[in-house]
Design a protein around this motif. Structure first.
Motif, PDB file in Angstrom:
ATOM      1  N   ASN A 119       1.028  -1.171   0.025  1.00 18.96           N
ATOM      2  CA  ASN A 119       0.190  -0.115  -0.057  1.00 18.96           C
ATOM      3  C   ASN A 119       0.883   1.317   0.026  1.00 18.96           C
ATOM      4  OD1 ASN A 119      -1.774   2.148   0.472  1.00 18.96           O
ATOM      5  ND2 ASN A 119      -2.890   0.965   1.940  1.00 18.96           N
ATOM      6  N   SER A 120       1.262   1.618  -1.334  1.00 21.31           N
ATOM      7  CA  SER A 120       2.164   2.898  -1.278  1.00 21.31           C
ATOM      8  C   SER A 120       1.781   3.980  -0.720  1.00 21.31           C
ATOM      9  CB  SER A 120       2.347   3.049  -2.737  1.00 21.31           C
ATOM     10  OG  SER A 120       2.966   1.818  -3.345  1.00 21.31           O
ATOM     11  N   ALA A 121       0.220   4.212  -0.690  1.00 16.07           N
ATOM     12  CA  ALA A 121      -0.276   5.463  -0.151  1.00 16.07           C
ATOM     13  C   ALA A 121      -0.046   5.379   1.668  1.00 16.07           C
ATOM     14  CB  ALA A 121      -1.609   5.459  -0.476  1.00 16.07           C
ATOM     15  N   ALA A 122      -0.030   4.197   1.971  1.00 10.75           N
ATOM     16  CA  ALA A 122      -0.019   3.992   3.627  1.00 10.75           C
ATOM     17  C   ALA A 122       1.387   4.039   3.896  1.00 10.75           C
ATOM     18  CB  ALA A 122      -0.807   2.872   3.922  1.00 10.75           C
ATOM     19  N   LEU A 123       2.382   3.580   3.068  1.00 10.10           N
ATOM     20  CA  LEU A 123       3.829   3.352   3.388  1.00 10.10           C
ATOM     21  C   LEU A 123       4.471   5.021   3.083  1.00 10.10           C
ATOM     22  CD1 LEU A 123       4.639   0.126   2.062  1.00 10.10           C
ATOM     23  CD2 LEU A 123       4.424   0.822   4.530  1.00 10.10           C
ATOM     24  N   ASN A 124       3.830   5.751   2.243  1.00 10.13           N
ATOM     25  CA  ASN A 124       4.462   6.964   1.899  1.00 10.13           C
ATOM     26  C   ASN A 124       5.681   6.816   1.227  1.00 10.13           C
ATOM     27  OD1 ASN A 124       2.385   8.622   2.967  1.00 10.13           O
ATOM     28  ND2 ASN A 124       3.535   8.723   5.064  1.00 10.13           N
ATOM     29  N   ASP A 126       9.059   6.665   2.437  1.00  7.81           N
ATOM     30  CA  ASP A 126      10.307   6.074   2.894  1.00  7.81           C
ATOM     31  C   ASP A 126       9.668   4.939   3.691  1.00  7.81           C
ATOM     32  OD1 ASP A 126      12.066   7.770   1.922  1.00  7.81           O
ATOM     33  OD2 ASP A 126      11.694   9.052   3.451  1.00  7.81           O
ATOM     34  N   GLY A 127       8.526   4.433   3.763  1.00  9.65           N
ATOM     35  CA  GLY A 127       7.937   3.239   4.667  1.00  9.65           C
ATOM     36  C   GLY A 127       8.123   1.969   3.873  1.00  9.65           C
ATOM     37  N   PHE A 128       8.085   0.913   4.823  1.00  4.31           N
ATOM     38  CA  PHE A 128       8.372  -0.365   4.065  1.00  4.31           C
ATOM     39  C   PHE A 128       7.938  -1.418   4.972  1.00  4.31           C
ATOM     40  CE2 PHE A 128      11.734   0.647   6.889  1.00  4.31           C
ATOM     41  CZ  PHE A 128      11.892  -0.480   7.725  1.00  4.31           C
ATOM     42  N   ILE A 129       7.687  -2.520   4.341  1.00  4.82           N
ATOM     43  CA  ILE A 129       7.622  -3.773   5.145  1.00  4.82           C
ATOM     44  C   ILE A 129       8.603  -4.784   4.991  1.00  4.82           C
ATOM     45  CG2 ILE A 129       4.999  -3.539   4.280  1.00  4.82           C
ATOM     46  CD1 ILE A 129       5.480  -6.178   2.559  1.00  4.82           C
ATOM     47  N   VAL A 130       8.461  -5.647   6.177  1.00  8.65           N
ATOM     48  CA  VAL A 130       9.338  -6.906   6.142  1.00  8.65           C
ATOM     49  C   VAL A 130       8.377  -7.926   6.480  1.00  8.65           C
ATOM     50  CG1 VAL A 130      11.471  -7.822   7.287  1.00  8.65           C
ATOM     51  CG2 VAL A 130      11.539  -5.594   6.923  1.00  8.65           C
ATOM     52  N   LYS A 131       8.326  -8.912   5.593  1.00  3.88           N
ATOM     53  CA  LYS A 131       7.563  -9.888   5.813  1.00  3.88           C
ATOM     54  C   LYS A 131       8.117 -11.268   5.654  1.00  3.88           C
ATOM     55  CE  LYS A 131       3.039  -7.774   6.246  1.00  3.88           C
ATOM     56  NZ  LYS A 131       1.935  -8.136   6.308  1.00  3.88           N
ATOM     57  N   ARG A 132       7.924 -12.396   6.395  1.00  2.70           N
ATOM     58  CA  ARG A 132       8.363 -13.704   6.226  1.00  2.70           C
ATOM     59  C   ARG A 132       7.138 -14.508   5.738  1.00  2.70           C
ATOM     60  NH1 ARG A 132       8.779 -18.128  10.227  1.00  2.70           N
ATOM     61  NH2 ARG A 132       9.302 -19.785   9.018  1.00  2.70           N
ATOM     62  N   LYS A 133       7.493 -15.286   4.757  1.00  2.01           N
ATOM     63  CA  LYS A 133       6.479 -16.067   4.178  1.00  2.01           C
ATOM     64  C   LYS A 133       7.165 -17.717   3.775  1.00  2.01           C
ATOM     65  CE  LYS A 133       2.561 -13.885   3.136  1.00  2.01           C
ATOM     66  NZ  LYS A 133       1.303 -14.280   2.789  1.00  2.01           N
ATOM     67  N   GLU A 134       6.767 -18.445   4.633  1.00  4.51           N
ATOM     68  CA  GLU A 134       7.704 -19.989   4.578  1.00  4.51           C
ATOM     69  C   GLU A 134       8.981 -19.450   4.829  1.00  4.51           C
ATOM     70  OE1 GLU A 134       6.783 -22.490   1.458  1.00  4.51           O
ATOM     71  OE2 GLU A 134       4.402 -21.672   1.397  1.00  4.51           O
ATOM     72  N   ASN A 135      10.041 -19.798   3.940  1.00  2.00           N
ATOM     73  CA  ASN A 135      11.327 -19.577   4.239  1.00  2.00           C
ATOM     74  C   ASN A 135      11.930 -18.274   3.561  1.00  2.00           C
ATOM     75  OD1 ASN A 135      12.175 -22.119   5.228  1.00  2.00           O
ATOM     76  ND2 ASN A 135      12.370 -23.174   3.491  1.00  2.00           N
ATOM     77  N   SER A 136      10.830 -17.743   2.835  1.00  2.00           N
ATOM     78  CA  SER A 136      11.326 -16.350   2.006  1.00  2.00           C
ATOM     79  C   SER A 136      11.224 -15.068   3.006  1.00  2.00           C
ATOM     80  CB  SER A 136      10.774 -16.157   0.873  1.00  2.00           C
ATOM     81  OG  SER A 136      11.048 -17.078  -0.060  1.00  2.00           O
ATOM     82  N   VAL A 137      11.914 -14.184   2.952  1.00  2.00           N
ATOM     83  CA  VAL A 137      11.741 -13.073   3.519  1.00  2.00           C
ATOM     84  C   VAL A 137      11.502 -11.730   2.355  1.00  2.00           C
ATOM     85  CG1 VAL A 137      12.927 -11.072   5.049  1.00  2.00           C
ATOM     86  CG2 VAL A 137      13.150 -13.426   5.432  1.00  2.00           C
ATOM     87  N   LEU A 139      11.008  -7.893   1.533  1.00  2.00           N
ATOM     88  CA  LEU A 139      11.530  -6.535   1.798  1.00  2.00           C
ATOM     89  C   LEU A 139      10.946  -5.584   0.689  1.00  2.00           C
ATOM     90  CD1 LEU A 139      15.104  -6.889   3.008  1.00  2.00           C
ATOM     91  CD2 LEU A 139      13.322  -6.814   4.298  1.00  2.00           C
ATOM     92  N   ALA A 140      10.196  -4.620   1.076  1.00  3.83           N
ATOM     93  CA  ALA A 140       9.656  -3.905  -0.086  1.00  3.83           C
ATOM     94  C   ALA A 140       9.213  -2.496   0.379  1.00  3.83           C
ATOM     95  CB  ALA A 140       8.462  -4.481  -0.945  1.00  3.83           C
ATOM     96  N   GLY A 141       9.350  -1.372  -0.277  1.00  6.33           N
ATOM     97  CA  GLY A 141       8.907  -0.080   0.204  1.00  6.33           C
ATOM     98  C   GLY A 141       7.669   0.395  -0.533  1.00  6.33           C
ATOM     99  N   GLY A 142       7.231   1.660  -0.194  1.00  7.26           N
ATOM    100  CA  GLY A 142       6.057   2.283  -0.830  1.00  7.26           C
ATOM    101  C   GLY A 142       6.644   2.935  -2.019  1.00  7.26           C
ATOM    102  N   SER A 143       7.980   3.045  -2.111  1.00  5.29           N
ATOM    103  CA  SER A 143       8.586   3.466  -3.201  1.00  5.29           C
ATOM    104  C   SER A 143      10.028   3.048  -3.351  1.00  5.29           C
ATOM    105  CB  SER A 143       8.778   5.140  -3.152  1.00  5.29           C
ATOM    106  OG  SER A 143       9.794   5.602  -2.229  1.00  5.29           O
TER     107      SER A 143
END
Length: 148
Positions: A119-124, A126-137, A139-143
């Motif tokens: 959600n680029s609007a919510a992350l603005n 410089d915002g980012f997410i770090v999520k783990r799914k199974e063995n993968s990590v 990392l992605a940002g709003g930009s």
């Protein structure tokens, strides 16, 4: 001579008054967090053990200079903190799945296939997410700056 002394005294008193009023102490702003404190849950995966890692950093095919720099920074800091070197690969190199040991950086095919949305609007910017799914990590940002 008295005139000059009196004038100098008035000027110095004025300067003192102005600087006294203008120089307030730096007051720290109180930071208030909404909601309950976040807790970081333990996981059963290890990104590095004994200076070695099975993980690969995956970037989008033909990624921008910003994402390439983010991958370089990630691998450099990871090596400094763990002693393990992480290879970098484009997501076009092979079909990665969530069970593969990868760190997805940016808007990769793996991120799109994971079901996670950015959600680029919510992350603005410089915002980012770090999520783990199974063995993968993931990392992605709003930009791209957020990803960096």
């Amino acid at each position: 001579m008295k005139f000059w002394k009196r004038t100098a005294f008035v000027i110095l008193a004025f300067i003192f008054a102005v600087t006294f009023v203008a120089c307030k102490r730096n007051q720290k702003e109180e930071i208030i967090f909404d909601g309950p404190p976040s807790e970081i849950a333990d996981t059963e995966i290890d990104l590095a053990v004994g200076g070695k890692s099975d993980y690969t950093v995956v970037v989008p095919e033909n990624c921008s200079e910003t994402i390439a720099f983010a991958a370089q920074e990630l691998t450099s800091l990871f090596a400094q903190s763990t002693g393990a070197s992480l290879p970098v690969a484009e997501d076009s190199d092979k079909n990665y799945t969530l069970s593969d040991k990868v760190i997805s950086l940016g808007n990769t095919k793996l991120l799109a296939e994971s079901g996670e949305t950015i959600n680029s609007a919510a992350l603005n910017t410089d915002g980012f997410i770090v999520k783990r799914k199974e063995n993968s990590v993931l990392l992605a940002g709003g930009s791209e700056n957020g990803t960096l």
